[in-house]
Enzyme design. Structure first.
Site, PDB file in Angstrom:
ATOM      1  N   GLU A  94      21.092  33.839  -2.268  1.00  0.00           N
ATOM      2  CA  GLU A  94      20.255  32.988  -3.012  1.00  0.00           C
ATOM      3  C   GLU A  94      21.359  32.241  -3.856  1.00  0.00           C
ATOM      4  OE1 GLU A  94      16.513  35.471  -3.046  1.00  0.00           O
ATOM      5  OE2 GLU A  94      16.957  34.728  -4.987  1.00  0.00           O
ATOM      6  N   CYS A 114      25.027  44.493  -4.846  1.00  0.00           N
ATOM      7  CA  CYS A 114      26.079  44.471  -5.607  1.00  0.00           C
ATOM      8  C   CYS A 114      26.539  46.008  -5.743  1.00  0.00           C
ATOM      9  CB  CYS A 114      25.886  44.138  -6.958  1.00  0.00           C
ATOM     10  SG  CYS A 114      27.121  44.057  -8.081  1.00  0.00           S
ATOM     11  N   CYS A 118      23.918  47.982 -12.470  1.00  0.00           N
ATOM     12  CA  CYS A 118      23.595  47.740 -14.055  1.00  0.00           C
ATOM     13  C   CYS A 118      22.187  47.873 -14.045  1.00  0.00           C
ATOM     14  CB  CYS A 118      24.172  46.224 -14.500  1.00  0.00           C
ATOM     15  SG  CYS A 118      25.892  46.248 -14.391  1.00  0.00           S
ATOM     16  N   CYS A 121      19.689  44.850 -13.924  1.00  0.00           N
ATOM     17  CA  CYS A 121      19.788  43.790 -13.047  1.00  0.00           C
ATOM     18  C   CYS A 121      18.946  44.153 -11.814  1.00  0.00           C
ATOM     19  CB  CYS A 121      21.231  43.679 -12.810  1.00  0.00           C
ATOM     20  SG  CYS A 121      21.629  42.445 -11.420  1.00  0.00           S
ATOM     21  N   CYS A 338      18.259  34.929 -14.342  1.00  0.00           N
ATOM     22  CA  CYS A 338      19.261  35.768 -14.086  1.00  0.00           C
ATOM     23  C   CYS A 338      18.891  36.969 -13.531  1.00  0.00           C
ATOM     24  CB  CYS A 338      19.993  36.021 -15.474  1.00  0.00           C
ATOM     25  SG  CYS A 338      20.342  34.478 -16.286  1.00  0.00           S
TER      26      CYS A 338
END
Ligand code: SAH
Length: 361
Positions: A94, A114, A118, A121, A338
């Site tokens: 994206e 990823c 975290c 996230c 985010c």
């Protein structure tokens, strides 16, 4: 017969070799690069300043390839648009286009998933599928540019989408070559920001890169104890001391600052003592702070702080003369905020159907 060459997988110098192998003059490679990147051509018959014979050779031996825009969703409230690209192997990434008063910023992904995990996230929950290639990063810009049209030029690029850019540094740097090249998209490196969770050796490597892009660091905590809790994978490897030393050593061009991002998590890192510790950690650094109130996602283990807590946090930093901005979350209704850059199977209301990526030229 030799295999068909996908031209976007080549670097500029590899494309020059390809052109030389056809016996073409040197400037031919530049012309082709400019057609592909500057003008967004997706077909060889658009390359009108190339001879018919040369175009025929290209048709036989090469393809350009174009970004596959699988979906676009627009937040009706703030105009944020989320693009979903389908890559050749079917993977989805994206990019988010964020309009602001005088800017149009595109947030780019660098990995499918990823490794860092975290806790706040959403991308972290999916693990790493793979790194993106340079052309898959640049294609996000080409696809968004074609969609936005000539009336809405994309002014800024931020590597803050899915993935950790510095874990894929070689491809990110190659993408930046094409994004800044005069034959490419022509962006000033000042308009490009690379954001990292804190890969210390790669921060130095980025500093040594010939294009002086902006550095953003996701700090998100002021003690190793809290940072280990919220972003343990990276912080156990490169604790705060090492991270801040890398930031101090970063070769900042004149009049530029490092951006520290700070995702504010209710009751975890948003207290006045956190703000005071942040002030002392950042002492002597040319920097600014972006406080990002946590954007909740389903079953997330954190909460968004109150507006009062955020305001007090900012006030403490401001009193210490640290420029501090509170990032309003955008694109909420399309989960484009985010860390929420991940395709959702259930679509929230207010979506528009996906238009085809318009043909460049
Ligand atoms: N891996 C890079 C870039 C991707 S994350 C990095 O860590 O910087 C981009 C930014 O989004 C980071 O500052 C991250 O801390 C923030 N972020 C991630 N998830 C978030 C969430 N749910 N709410 C608010 N900010 C988030």
């Amino acid at each position: 017969m030799s295999a068909i060459v996908p031209l976007k997988t080549l670097t500029a110098s590899q494309l020059a070799d390809f052109a030389a192998a056809q016996g073409w003059p040197r400037y031919r490679a530049r012309q082709i690069l400019a057609w592909i990147y500057r003008r967004g051509a997706t077909r060889f018959d658009q390359m009108t300043d190339l001879g018919r014979d040369d175009r025929a050779v290209l048709e036989r031996t090469a393809v350009i390839g174009e970004p596959m825009l699988a979906d676009v969703r627009r937040d009706p409230e703030d105009g944020t648009e989320k693009f979903l690209f389908r890559l050749d192997d079917g993977a989805l990434v994206e990019a988010v286009l964020i309009p602001d008063a005088d800017r149009l910023t595109l947030c780019l992904s660098t990995q499918v998933g990823c490794t860092l995990d975290c806790g706040f996230c959403l991308t972290g929950t999916m693990g790493l599928q793979r790194n993106l290639k340079a052309h898959e990063i640049v294609d996000q810009v080409l696809g968004a540019r074609a969609h936005a049209g000539p009336e809405r030029p994309i002014t800024n690029l931020v590597f803050m989408g899915m993935g950790e850019p510095l874990a894929n540094l070689a491809q990110v740097c190659e993408a930046i070559e094409r994004l800044t090249a005069e034959w490419g998209l022509g962006y000033s490196p000042r308009r490009i920001t690379v954001s990292t969770a804190g890969l210390v050796p790669q921060i130095a490597a980025l500093g040594a890169f010939r294009h002086k892009v902006n550095l953003a660091v996701s700090l998100n905590a002021t003690t190793d104890e809290v940072r280990n809790r919220v972003m343990g994978t990276i912080n156990r490897k490169y604790p705060l001391d090492a991270l801040l030393a890398a930031c101090r050593a970063y070769p900042l061009p004149p009049r530029r600052r490092i951006t520290f991002e700070y995702v504010a998590l209710a009751g975890v890192n948003d207290r006045p003592e956190d703000a005071r510790r942040l002030v002392s950690l950042l002492h002597g650094l040319r920097c600014k702070v972006n406080v990002i109130p946590f954007n909740p996602w389903p079953d997330a283990p954190y909460q968004r702080p109150s507006d009062e807590a955020i305001a007090e946090f900012q006030a403490i930093l401001a009193r210490a003369h640290i420029s501090t901005f509170i990032r309003k979350s955008k694109g909420r209704s399309i989960l484009a905020a985010c860390g929420q850059l991940r395709s959702e199977s259930d679509r929230p209301a207010g979506l528009i159907p996906a238009p085809q990526a318009s043909r460049g030229g």
